[in-house]
Design an enzyme around this catalytic site. Structure first.
Site, PDB file in Angstrom:
ATOM      1  N   LYS A  53      -0.857 -31.102 -24.390  1.00  0.00           N
ATOM      2  CA  LYS A  53       0.170 -30.906 -25.422  1.00  0.00           C
ATOM      3  C   LYS A  53       1.196 -29.875 -24.948  1.00  0.00           C
ATOM      4  O   LYS A  53       2.399 -30.107 -25.014  1.00  0.00           O
ATOM      5  CB  LYS A  53      -0.483 -30.442 -26.738  1.00  0.00           C
ATOM      6  N   GLN A  97      -6.414 -26.096 -32.615  1.00  0.00           N
ATOM      7  CA  GLN A  97      -7.171 -27.215 -32.058  1.00  0.00           C
ATOM      8  C   GLN A  97      -8.570 -27.273 -32.689  1.00  0.00           C
ATOM      9  O   GLN A  97      -9.267 -26.268 -32.775  1.00  0.00           O
ATOM     10  CB  GLN A  97      -7.265 -27.081 -30.532  1.00  0.00           C
ATOM     11  N   ASP A 120       0.381 -30.627 -37.679  1.00  0.00           N
ATOM     12  CA  ASP A 120      -0.771 -31.530 -37.612  1.00  0.00           C
ATOM     13  C   ASP A 120      -0.897 -32.349 -38.900  1.00  0.00           C
ATOM     14  O   ASP A 120      -1.623 -33.349 -38.933  1.00  0.00           O
ATOM     15  CB  ASP A 120      -2.063 -30.723 -37.425  1.00  0.00           C
TER      16      ASP A 120
HETATM   17  N1  GUN Z   1      -8.909 -32.448 -32.540  1.00  0.00           N
HETATM   18  C1  GUN Z   1      -8.943 -33.798 -32.402  1.00  0.00           C
HETATM   19  N2  GUN Z   1      -7.765 -34.347 -32.794  1.00  0.00           N
HETATM   20  C2  GUN Z   1      -6.972 -33.319 -33.186  1.00  0.00           C
HETATM   21  C3  GUN Z   1      -5.650 -33.254 -33.682  1.00  0.00           C
HETATM   22  O1  GUN Z   1      -4.941 -34.258 -33.866  1.00  0.00           O
HETATM   23  N3  GUN Z   1      -5.189 -32.001 -33.971  1.00  0.00           N
HETATM   24  C4  GUN Z   1      -5.951 -30.889 -33.800  1.00  0.00           C
HETATM   25  N4  GUN Z   1      -5.412 -29.713 -34.114  1.00  0.00           N
HETATM   26  N5  GUN Z   1      -7.181 -30.916 -33.327  1.00  0.00           N
HETATM   27  C5  GUN Z   1      -7.689 -32.134 -33.021  1.00  0.00           C
END
Ligand code: GUN
Length: 289
Positions: A53, A97, A120
């Protein structure tokens, strides 16, 4: 039947091409979209996701900082960091995350992110807006799925979308998005671990979204001929002494039966990252209005 591969690399490139002028416009107004990524502990998969990311943000000339905390960090310390980031004007998006270590209440942490920086889309305010058909920040994976289907002209209107998995991150929001009149306008069935006779439902799907987190679970026996398959799984498995990533769909088994499928890797994964960028740009644009 030929099974068309729906490339997330191709679709995400189209999205990025469209974002460039929006980013230029923000920069000419003195705003560089910025993402604060928060990583707690040393989960190897999370490390890779977060790195992918932040690398993408850097490659687009956007601001991104990674805030690392030890796995035994106190919940209050994490909440303090989020509070600081909520008030830091360099960041238009905050991403924590998941998963978080067990001693931390994930819901409390996600709810602490100010809803206007919740790129998110996990905050109850954004989840609520989506569920009443007024989406603001939509979770990145389901938003990416809608984009990739649209990019490849897969029309959901009046079709039967069957979703396997009811997580807040993918299953539930994709079922809402595909049912909204203004977006998918599909008939939707949401299946989950309590569903009796899953095959009865999955075989009815025009579009089947596999988001259950079980390696290569969906094989040809679960689908009808000509179905479009969206594979959300990212599972690491050991096969013949080698470790590799597979989805929730057994691609070999469904090839020739499905009309199209998103591959793993390079299907839904790149779309998730692309939509995180889009949501962060959108958040920065809210400052212009
Ligand atoms: N863990 C798995 N998928 C995601 C996501 O889309 N965002 C975040 N912050 N953590 C994740």
């Amino acid at each position: 039947m030929d099974t068309k591969i729906l490339s997330g690399l191709e679709a995400s490139k189209a999205l990025f091409d469209g974002l460039l002028s929006r980013i230029d416009n923000l920069k000419s107004n003195g705003i560089t979209p910025g993402l604060a990524a928060v990583l707690v502990g040393e989960n190897p998969a999370s490390e890779i996701y977060v790195r992918n990311k932040t690398k993408k943000f850097e490659s687009l000339g956007l601001k991104t900082d990674l805030f690392r905390l030890d796995s035994d960090v106190k919940e209050s310390e994490l909440l303090n960091l989020i509070n600081d980031l909520n008030h830091n004007n360099d960041f238009h998006g905050i991403l924590v995350q998941l998963p978080l270590p067990k001693h931390i209440d994930s819901e409390k942490v996600l709810n602490a992110i100010t809803p206007t920086k919740d790129v998110d889309g996990f905050h109850p305010e954004n989840a609520g807006l989506l569920s009443i058909g007024k989406p603001r920040f939509v979770p990145c994976t389901p938003k990416g799925i809608m984009y990739i289907l649209n990019h490849f002209n897969i029309d959901l209107n009046g079709k039967h979308v069957v979703v396997i998995g009811r997580s807040n991150i993918v299953g539930r929001p994709i079922s809402i998005l595909s049912s909204l009149k203004s977006l998918g306008n599909a008939t939707v069935t949401l299946c989950h671990s309590g569903t009796k006779d899953l095959k009865y439902f999955s075989k009815q799907a025009d579009i089947l979204v596999a988001a259950l987190g079980s390696p290569e679970f969906v094989d040809a026996s679960y689908i009808k001929k000509g179905a479009c398959l969206v594979d959300v799984g990212i599972n690491r498995i050991e096969k013949n002494g080698k470790s590799r990533i597979v989805g929730d769909v057994n691609q070999e088994s469904v090839t020739g039966v499905a009309s199209s499928l998103t591959p793993v890797p390079k299907g839904v994964g790149p779309m998730t990252i692309a939509m995180l960028v889009e949501n962060t740009v959108l958040s920065a644009e809210l400052l212009l209005n």
